[in-house]
Design a protein around this motif. Structure first.
Motif, short mmCIF file in Angstrom:
data_model
loop_
_atom_site.label_atom_id
_atom_site.label_comp_id
_atom_site.label_asym_id
_atom_site.label_seq_id
_atom_site.Cartn_x
_atom_site.Cartn_y
_atom_site.Cartn_z
N MET A 1 0.85 -1.18 0.00
CA MET A 1 0.00 0.00 0.00
C MET A 1 0.89 1.23 0.00
SD MET A 1 -3.05 0.90 2.68
CE MET A 1 -3.80 -0.71 2.47
N LYS A 2 0.83 2.04 -1.03
CA LYS A 2 1.74 3.16 -1.19
C LYS A 2 1.26 4.40 -0.46
CE LYS A 2 3.88 3.93 -4.92
NZ LYS A 2 4.24 4.31 -6.28
N LYS A 3 2.21 5.29 -0.22
CA LYS A 3 1.86 6.56 0.41
C LYS A 3 1.03 7.39 -0.54
CE LYS A 3 4.94 9.85 0.82
NZ LYS A 3 6.12 10.62 1.29
N GLY A 4 -0.05 7.98 -0.03
CA GLY A 4 -0.91 8.82 -0.85
C GLY A 4 -0.42 10.25 -0.88
N LEU A 5 -1.16 11.08 -1.58
CA LEU A 5 -0.77 12.48 -1.77
C LEU A 5 -0.73 13.25 -0.45
CD1 LEU A 5 -0.16 14.74 -3.78
CD2 LEU A 5 -2.62 15.13 -3.99
N PHE A 6 -1.63 12.93 0.49
CA PHE A 6 -1.73 13.74 1.70
C PHE A 6 -1.39 12.95 2.96
CE2 PHE A 6 -4.95 15.50 -1.28
CZ PHE A 6 -4.24 16.65 -1.58
N SER A 7 -0.66 11.83 2.85
CA SER A 7 -0.39 11.04 4.04
C SER A 7 0.99 10.41 3.99
CB SER A 7 -1.45 9.93 4.19
OG SER A 7 -1.33 8.99 3.15
N GLY A 49 -20.68 -2.63 -2.84
CA GLY A 49 -20.03 -3.73 -3.56
C GLY A 49 -18.53 -3.60 -3.70
N PHE A 50 -17.94 -2.60 -3.05
CA PHE A 50 -16.49 -2.44 -3.08
C PHE A 50 -15.83 -3.40 -2.09
CE2 PHE A 50 -17.83 1.38 -5.04
CZ PHE A 50 -16.76 1.98 -5.68
N ASN A 51 -14.69 -3.97 -2.47
CA ASN A 51 -13.81 -4.62 -1.51
C ASN A 51 -13.00 -3.51 -0.84
OD1 ASN A 51 -14.41 -7.40 -2.40
ND2 ASN A 51 -13.37 -6.75 -4.27
N ILE A 52 -12.88 -3.55 0.47
CA ILE A 52 -12.20 -2.46 1.17
C ILE A 52 -11.11 -3.00 2.10
CG2 ILE A 52 -14.25 -1.00 1.11
CD1 ILE A 52 -14.56 -1.64 4.15
N ILE A 72 -3.12 -4.36 2.79
CA ILE A 72 -3.34 -5.14 1.57
C ILE A 72 -2.01 -5.13 0.80
CG2 ILE A 72 -4.69 -5.37 -0.55
CD1 ILE A 72 -6.37 -5.66 1.96
N LYS A 73 -1.43 -6.30 0.58
CA LYS A 73 -0.05 -6.39 0.09
C LYS A 73 0.08 -6.47 -1.43
CE LYS A 73 2.08 -8.37 4.21
NZ LYS A 73 2.93 -9.45 4.75
N LYS A 125 -8.86 -9.59 -6.81
CA LYS A 125 -9.89 -8.64 -6.39
C LYS A 125 -9.26 -7.26 -6.26
CE LYS A 125 -12.82 -11.91 -3.86
NZ LYS A 125 -13.43 -12.22 -2.53
N ILE A 126 -10.04 -6.23 -6.57
CA ILE A 126 -9.56 -4.87 -6.43
C ILE A 126 -10.12 -4.28 -5.13
CG2 ILE A 126 -9.60 -2.54 -7.40
CD1 ILE A 126 -9.75 -3.81 -10.16
N PHE A 127 -9.22 -3.79 -4.29
CA PHE A 127 -9.59 -3.22 -2.99
C PHE A 127 -9.43 -1.71 -3.01
CE2 PHE A 127 -8.81 -7.59 -2.05
CZ PHE A 127 -9.56 -7.90 -0.93
#
Length: 251
Positions: A1-7, A49-52, A72-73, A125-127
């Protein structure tokens, strides 16, 4: 899980701890970005219906928000599109799955951030992994910050969201042969059009993301060199528009 723009974040075993840095965007959503609202937001997204990637709990220290979340790896969709280990057919299927989520949320009360770093492929699956800021249409409509207007306009307008999404796709597939990239774009635009998402002709008052797609169309349909497109695309940054005082805040 990569670093986002604001975190920023760190991983510990099967958990990821996210630290959300204060900025204008996080501050305007602060009143509803609380443990209670984060839990409701992720549950509402999951019901669609999203996987989270589940948020286990959140807390504040010195006005800085921390989230403890399931790790999520898998690869982010951004990483998949940039990687040479996946062929274009596989990439197109992933892109179309994300587009179908945009269509699902069209004019919905729930809004999410379509940055492709926020989607991770794990075991086919897309999370969706980003729950801050909490984004509900009714709350976004109450924001009156002129500096944030380009951002809030994008969140509230499905066509502009779609343009932003196409921009992300182009950023990561830009080194493909022009014809291949054009075929990908035409397929996505047709799917969107079939669901009443139409890209409008642009003018000087059009949103930044709409103008960005107009530039990409020009590249795909003329002899514009890829090098020139890359140079021009560097000017189309939502982050710079919001935080650069020289930006046009009336977009």
């Amino acid at each position: 899980m990569k670093k986002g723009l604001f975190s920023s974040n760190i991983s510990i075993y099967k958990l990821i701890i996210k630290k959300y840095i204060s900025n204008e965007i996080t501050l305007v959503f602060k009143n509803i970005t609380t443990p209670k609202y984060i839990k409701k937001y992720q549950n509402d997204i999951e019901k669609l219906g999203f996987n989270i990637a589940k948020v286990y709990f959140s807390f504040e220290i010195n006005n800085t928000l921390f989230l403890v979340q399931k790790l999520i790896k898998g690869d982010t969709v951004e990483e998949i599109l940039k990687s040479n280990k996946y062929d274009i057919s596989f990439k197109k299927e992933i892109i179309k799955k994300i587009l179908n989520k945009i269509i699902l949320l069209k004019e919905n009360e729930i809004i999410i951030d379509w940055n492709l770093k926020n989607f991770i492929l794990y075991k086919d699956k897309i999370f969706y992994v980003d729950f801050t800021p909490v984004l509900y249409r009714k709350n976004i409509m109450l924001i009156n910050s002129q500096r944030l207007k380009p951002y809030t306009n994008m969140l509230l307008n499905t066509e502009i969201q779609f343009c932003s999404f196409l921009g992300y796709v182009c950023n990561y597939l830009i080194d493909l042969p022009k014809k291949t990239l054009k075929d990908v774009f035409e397929e996505l635009i047709l799917i969107a059009k079939d669901n009443d998402i139409i890209i409008k002709k642009t003018n000087k008052n059009s949103h930044l993301m709409e103008r960005k797609i107009s530039l990409i169309f020009e590249y795909l349909n003329t002899s514009m060199p890829r090098k020139e497109l890359k140079r021009e695309l560097s000017k189309y940054s939502m982050k710079h528009l919001i935080y650069d005082s020289r930006g046009d805040n009336n977009v």
